[in-house]
Design a protein around this motif. Sequence first.
Motif, PDB file in Angstrom:
ATOM      1  N   ILE A   1       0.927  -1.318   0.165  1.00 37.77           N
ATOM      2  CA  ILE A   1       0.006  -0.050  -0.111  1.00 37.77           C
ATOM      3  C   ILE A   1       0.971   1.234  -0.009  1.00 37.77           C
ATOM      4  O   ILE A   1       0.677   2.406  -0.664  1.00 37.77           O
ATOM      5  N   LEU A   2       2.060   1.200   0.759  1.00 35.74           N
ATOM      6  CA  LEU A   2       2.813   2.336   0.848  1.00 35.74           C
ATOM      7  C   LEU A   2       3.453   2.541  -0.393  1.00 35.74           C
ATOM      8  O   LEU A   2       3.545   3.762  -1.014  1.00 35.74           O
ATOM      9  N   LEU A   3       4.068   1.600  -1.260  1.00 34.30           N
ATOM     10  CA  LEU A   3       4.535   1.839  -2.490  1.00 34.30           C
ATOM     11  C   LEU A   3       3.539   2.207  -3.548  1.00 34.30           C
ATOM     12  O   LEU A   3       3.894   3.018  -4.282  1.00 34.30           O
ATOM     13  N   LEU A   4       2.424   1.680  -3.532  1.00 37.21           N
ATOM     14  CA  LEU A   4       1.370   2.099  -4.358  1.00 37.21           C
ATOM     15  C   LEU A   4       1.237   3.561  -4.271  1.00 37.21           C
ATOM     16  O   LEU A   4       0.966   4.311  -5.249  1.00 37.21           O
ATOM     17  N   ASN A   5       1.097   4.086  -3.131  1.00 31.74           N
ATOM     18  CA  ASN A   5       0.813   5.461  -2.841  1.00 31.74           C
ATOM     19  C   ASN A   5       2.201   6.279  -3.500  1.00 31.74           C
ATOM     20  O   ASN A   5       1.965   7.440  -4.015  1.00 31.74           O
ATOM     21  N   LEU A   6       3.252   5.679  -3.065  1.00 31.59           N
ATOM     22  CA  LEU A   6       4.473   6.397  -3.584  1.00 31.59           C
ATOM     23  C   LEU A   6       4.323   6.482  -5.142  1.00 31.59           C
ATOM     24  O   LEU A   6       4.970   7.494  -5.811  1.00 31.59           O
ATOM     25  N   LEU A   7       3.925   5.326  -5.844  1.00 29.20           N
ATOM     26  CA  LEU A   7       3.940   5.462  -7.188  1.00 29.20           C
ATOM     27  C   LEU A   7       2.974   6.330  -7.625  1.00 29.20           C
ATOM     28  O   LEU A   7       3.275   7.341  -8.848  1.00 29.20           O
ATOM     29  N   GLN A   8       1.880   6.433  -7.165  1.00 23.29           N
ATOM     30  CA  GLN A   8       0.930   7.689  -7.532  1.00 23.29           C
ATOM     31  C   GLN A   8       1.630   8.768  -7.263  1.00 23.29           C
ATOM     32  O   GLN A   8       1.216   9.951  -8.330  1.00 23.29           O
ATOM     33  N   ASN A   9       2.317   8.986  -6.211  1.00 24.78           N
ATOM     34  CA  ASN A   9       2.717  10.506  -6.005  1.00 24.78           C
ATOM     35  C   ASN A   9       4.054  10.895  -7.111  1.00 24.78           C
ATOM     36  O   ASN A   9       3.946  12.112  -7.437  1.00 24.78           O
ATOM     37  N   TYR A  10       4.733   9.780  -7.399  1.00 24.71           N
ATOM     38  CA  TYR A  10       5.900  10.037  -7.999  1.00 24.71           C
ATOM     39  C   TYR A  10       5.905   9.607  -9.483  1.00 24.71           C
ATOM     40  O   TYR A  10       6.852   9.972 -10.609  1.00 24.71           O
ATOM     41  N   PHE A  11       4.467   9.058  -9.864  1.00 25.93           N
ATOM     42  CA  PHE A  11       4.164   8.393 -11.297  1.00 25.93           C
ATOM     43  C   PHE A  11       5.447   7.846 -11.922  1.00 25.93           C
ATOM     44  O   PHE A  11       5.877   8.014 -13.146  1.00 25.93           O
ATOM     45  N   VAL A  12       5.966   6.913 -11.055  1.00 24.17           N
ATOM     46  CA  VAL A  12       7.084   6.012 -11.696  1.00 24.17           C
ATOM     47  C   VAL A  12       6.379   5.025 -12.759  1.00 24.17           C
ATOM     48  O   VAL A  12       5.250   4.464 -12.434  1.00 24.17           O
ATOM     49  N   MET A  13       7.053   5.022 -14.012  1.00 17.96           N
ATOM     50  CA  MET A  13       6.162   4.330 -14.976  1.00 17.96           C
ATOM     51  C   MET A  13       6.694   2.786 -15.115  1.00 17.96           C
ATOM     52  O   MET A  13       5.905   2.082 -15.543  1.00 17.96           O
TER      53      MET A  13
ATOM     54  N   THR B   1       2.018 -11.924  -3.731  1.00 14.87           N
ATOM     55  CA  THR B   1       2.136 -10.802  -4.808  1.00 14.87           C
ATOM     56  C   THR B   1       3.123  -9.831  -4.277  1.00 14.87           C
ATOM     57  O   THR B   1       3.362  -9.540  -3.190  1.00 14.87           O
ATOM     58  N   SER B   2       3.973  -9.180  -5.159  1.00 10.37           N
ATOM     59  CA  SER B   2       4.861  -8.246  -5.253  1.00 10.37           C
ATOM     60  C   SER B   2       4.785  -7.100  -6.296  1.00 10.37           C
ATOM     61  O   SER B   2       4.273  -7.176  -7.195  1.00 10.37           O
ATOM     62  N   ILE B   3       5.296  -5.909  -5.918  1.00  7.40           N
ATOM     63  CA  ILE B   3       5.389  -4.840  -7.019  1.00  7.40           C
ATOM     64  C   ILE B   3       7.139  -5.021  -7.331  1.00  7.40           C
ATOM     65  O   ILE B   3       7.805  -4.445  -6.164  1.00  7.40           O
ATOM     66  N   CYS B   4       7.327  -4.835  -8.471  1.00  7.16           N
ATOM     67  CA  CYS B   4       8.859  -4.560  -8.924  1.00  7.16           C
ATOM     68  C   CYS B   4       8.861  -3.229  -9.527  1.00  7.16           C
ATOM     69  O   CYS B   4       8.436  -2.715 -10.588  1.00  7.16           O
ATOM     70  N   VAL B   5       9.772  -2.357  -9.030  1.00  7.70           N
ATOM     71  CA  VAL B   5       9.825  -0.895  -9.570  1.00  7.70           C
ATOM     72  C   VAL B   5      11.576  -0.952 -10.110  1.00  7.70           C
ATOM     73  O   VAL B   5      12.378  -1.255  -9.290  1.00  7.70           O
TER      74      VAL B   5
ATOM     75  N   ILE C   1      13.147   5.860  -4.209  1.00  8.59           N
ATOM     76  CA  ILE C   1      13.855   5.149  -3.663  1.00  8.59           C
ATOM     77  C   ILE C   1      14.459   5.594  -2.368  1.00  8.59           C
ATOM     78  O   ILE C   1      14.801   5.093  -1.001  1.00  8.59           O
ATOM     79  N   LYS C   2      14.663   6.925  -2.252  1.00 10.37           N
ATOM     80  CA  LYS C   2      15.029   7.623  -1.052  1.00 10.37           C
ATOM     81  C   LYS C   2      13.951   7.478   0.069  1.00 10.37           C
ATOM     82  O   LYS C   2      14.226   7.178   1.397  1.00 10.37           O
ATOM     83  N   ASP C   3      12.653   7.579  -0.183  1.00 18.63           N
ATOM     84  CA  ASP C   3      11.556   7.333   0.892  1.00 18.63           C
ATOM     85  C   ASP C   3      11.845   5.950   1.302  1.00 18.63           C
ATOM     86  O   ASP C   3      11.585   5.731   2.563  1.00 18.63           O
ATOM     87  N   LEU C   4      12.036   4.945   0.389  1.00 21.30           N
ATOM     88  CA  LEU C   4      12.102   3.695   1.028  1.00 21.30           C
ATOM     89  C   LEU C   4      13.276   3.323   1.845  1.00 21.30           C
ATOM     90  O   LEU C   4      13.073   2.601   3.012  1.00 21.30           O
ATOM     91  N   THR C   5      14.432   3.850   1.446  1.00 19.92           N
ATOM     92  CA  THR C   5      15.777   3.753   2.273  1.00 19.92           C
ATOM     93  C   THR C   5      15.591   4.587   3.739  1.00 19.92           C
ATOM     94  O   THR C   5      16.100   3.968   4.443  1.00 19.92           O
ATOM     95  N   GLN C   6      14.621   5.730   3.452  1.00 21.43           N
ATOM     96  CA  GLN C   6      14.695   6.485   4.669  1.00 21.43           C
ATOM     97  C   GLN C   6      13.903   5.650   5.806  1.00 21.43           C
ATOM     98  O   GLN C   6      13.779   6.075   6.773  1.00 21.43           O
TER      99      GLN C   6
ATOM    100  N   LYS D   1      16.827  -1.647  -8.841  1.00 26.99           N
ATOM    101  CA  LYS D   1      15.524  -2.332  -9.009  1.00 26.99           C
ATOM    102  C   LYS D   1      15.023  -2.619  -7.733  1.00 26.99           C
ATOM    103  O   LYS D   1      15.859  -3.313  -6.624  1.00 26.99           O
ATOM    104  N   VAL D   2      13.822  -2.479  -7.198  1.00 22.67           N
ATOM    105  CA  VAL D   2      13.423  -2.850  -5.890  1.00 22.67           C
ATOM    106  C   VAL D   2      11.938  -3.452  -6.148  1.00 22.67           C
ATOM    107  O   VAL D   2      10.888  -3.270  -6.733  1.00 22.67           O
ATOM    108  N   ILE D   3      11.948  -4.713  -5.109  1.00 17.75           N
ATOM    109  CA  ILE D   3      10.678  -5.719  -5.042  1.00 17.75           C
ATOM    110  C   ILE D   3      10.248  -5.610  -3.812  1.00 17.75           C
ATOM    111  O   ILE D   3      10.991  -5.839  -2.768  1.00 17.75           O
ATOM    112  N   ILE D   4       8.941  -5.373  -3.562  1.00 17.27           N
ATOM    113  CA  ILE D   4       8.296  -5.439  -2.300  1.00 17.27           C
ATOM    114  C   ILE D   4       7.351  -6.143  -2.368  1.00 17.27           C
ATOM    115  O   ILE D   4       6.558  -5.856  -3.078  1.00 17.27           O
ATOM    116  N   GLY D   5       6.789  -6.970  -1.449  1.00 16.51           N
ATOM    117  CA  GLY D   5       5.549  -7.689  -1.394  1.00 16.51           C
ATOM    118  C   GLY D   5       5.526  -8.533  -0.155  1.00 16.51           C
ATOM    119  O   GLY D   5       5.948  -8.434   0.963  1.00 16.51           O
ATOM    120  N   SER D   6       4.959  -9.819  -0.569  1.00 18.18           N
ATOM    121  CA  SER D   6       4.405 -10.710   0.732  1.00 18.18           C
ATOM    122  C   SER D   6       5.579 -11.896   0.720  1.00 18.18           C
ATOM    123  O   SER D   6       5.419 -12.979   1.613  1.00 18.18           O
TER     124      SER D   6
END
Length: 404
Positions: free
Chosen positions: A5-17, A147-151, A162-167, A128-133
């Motif tokens: 959920i966190l990553l989906l929100n971040l994707l919406q904010n930063y529009f990573v394609m 399920t996982s999301i790969c960015v 990436i900075k948000d994740l590592t922070q 490349k980052v993969i976050i999931g279950s």
Amino acid sequence: MSLIILLLNLLQNYFVMNFKIIGLGSNLDLENSLGNELIQIFESHEYNKVHIITAFSSLSAVNGIISLSKENKISDLTIITGIDQKGTSKEALEELLNSTAKSYIFYNPSNIIFHPKIYFFEGIDKIKVIIGSSNLTSQGLFQNMETSICVEVNKNEDLSLIKDLTQNFSSLFDLSDKNLKEISKELIEELSKLDIIPNEIDRKRSYSKSSIREKNNREKIISLFPKRKSAKINQKFKKSKFIESISDIEEDIAEVDFLDNNKEEILVWKSSALKERDLNIPTGKNTNPTGSILLKKGETENIDQRHYFRDEVFNNLDWTKDKTHNHIERALATFKIIIEDNEVGLFTLKLSHNTDIESVTYKQKNSMTNISWGKAKEFIAKPELLGKKIELFKKEDLFILKIN
């Protein structure tokens, strides 16, 4: 799922394609598992730094990651694993300790559970980052419904995500967290003594659906919830120091498919009470650990132990003559070993048969056939198994060895 959920929100904010969903859902034909994705990433040679954070780890999955890292010359591998809920085995930690990876345990003695699953890859030009279950277990990577999301982000683009994740997980990336401990032999032994980490058998047992109660109610359960086909575990994640990889058998920790087909299990042998020699437990000067068990008549009636095992039980194996001793034949057979109703795993074990009918052994009507315990020995050589008995079942070309 909070990380997703966190990553989906971040994707919406930063529009990573450049992102995609990976993981096994209801369509197994897609072969879209995280395990297969990890293999492709490692073998792409585009990344030289890998940072894995996982709640649980199994021996086979750790072995797979270590092998991939070694084969593809990853220069910087860090693995952080949790040990809550007995989800990580002692053997998995020992495998990490004996590798070149920088490996750490995270543990919080309170009721809070360490539960992230992050797979972070960094190369010269991209991240490349993969976050999931999916945990770092073979089932979590290949068979469970996950399920996982790969960015993927190029380094010359906006790295805010990436900075948000590592922070958010800064102390796990810079290894400064007070609850992180570098894995050592002493730490593993202490955690084992404190009963915080299980051995691999007990880890499997705790996550298995093959309890006696469930087996007894199996037909009723299947009438409510039909069996589903399991995805295949890649061979790289099936090899371990005690589970042999067999090309035509797909192993599932909870259950093995061949045990659920319509072929009948046929009892072909029952031993007498097991002794030190059978279990390879030396107790004195006259008890030598041979590494094998002689197949004697035991409690099986109306058989000639000199011929029965070679000519009837194991007659379909590919027997070959020993190059040094022409009177000895060798063969390999696949065994599923079950100890006190707990499934240990699949093993390829070596059988030997003495064909010399002029030998003293033959004339005294002693056993002529034996099984070498091989990598199964560490599960067999247990004092608590003394006095128990082996039942050997045959199921086509597969053998089920039960000790009860």
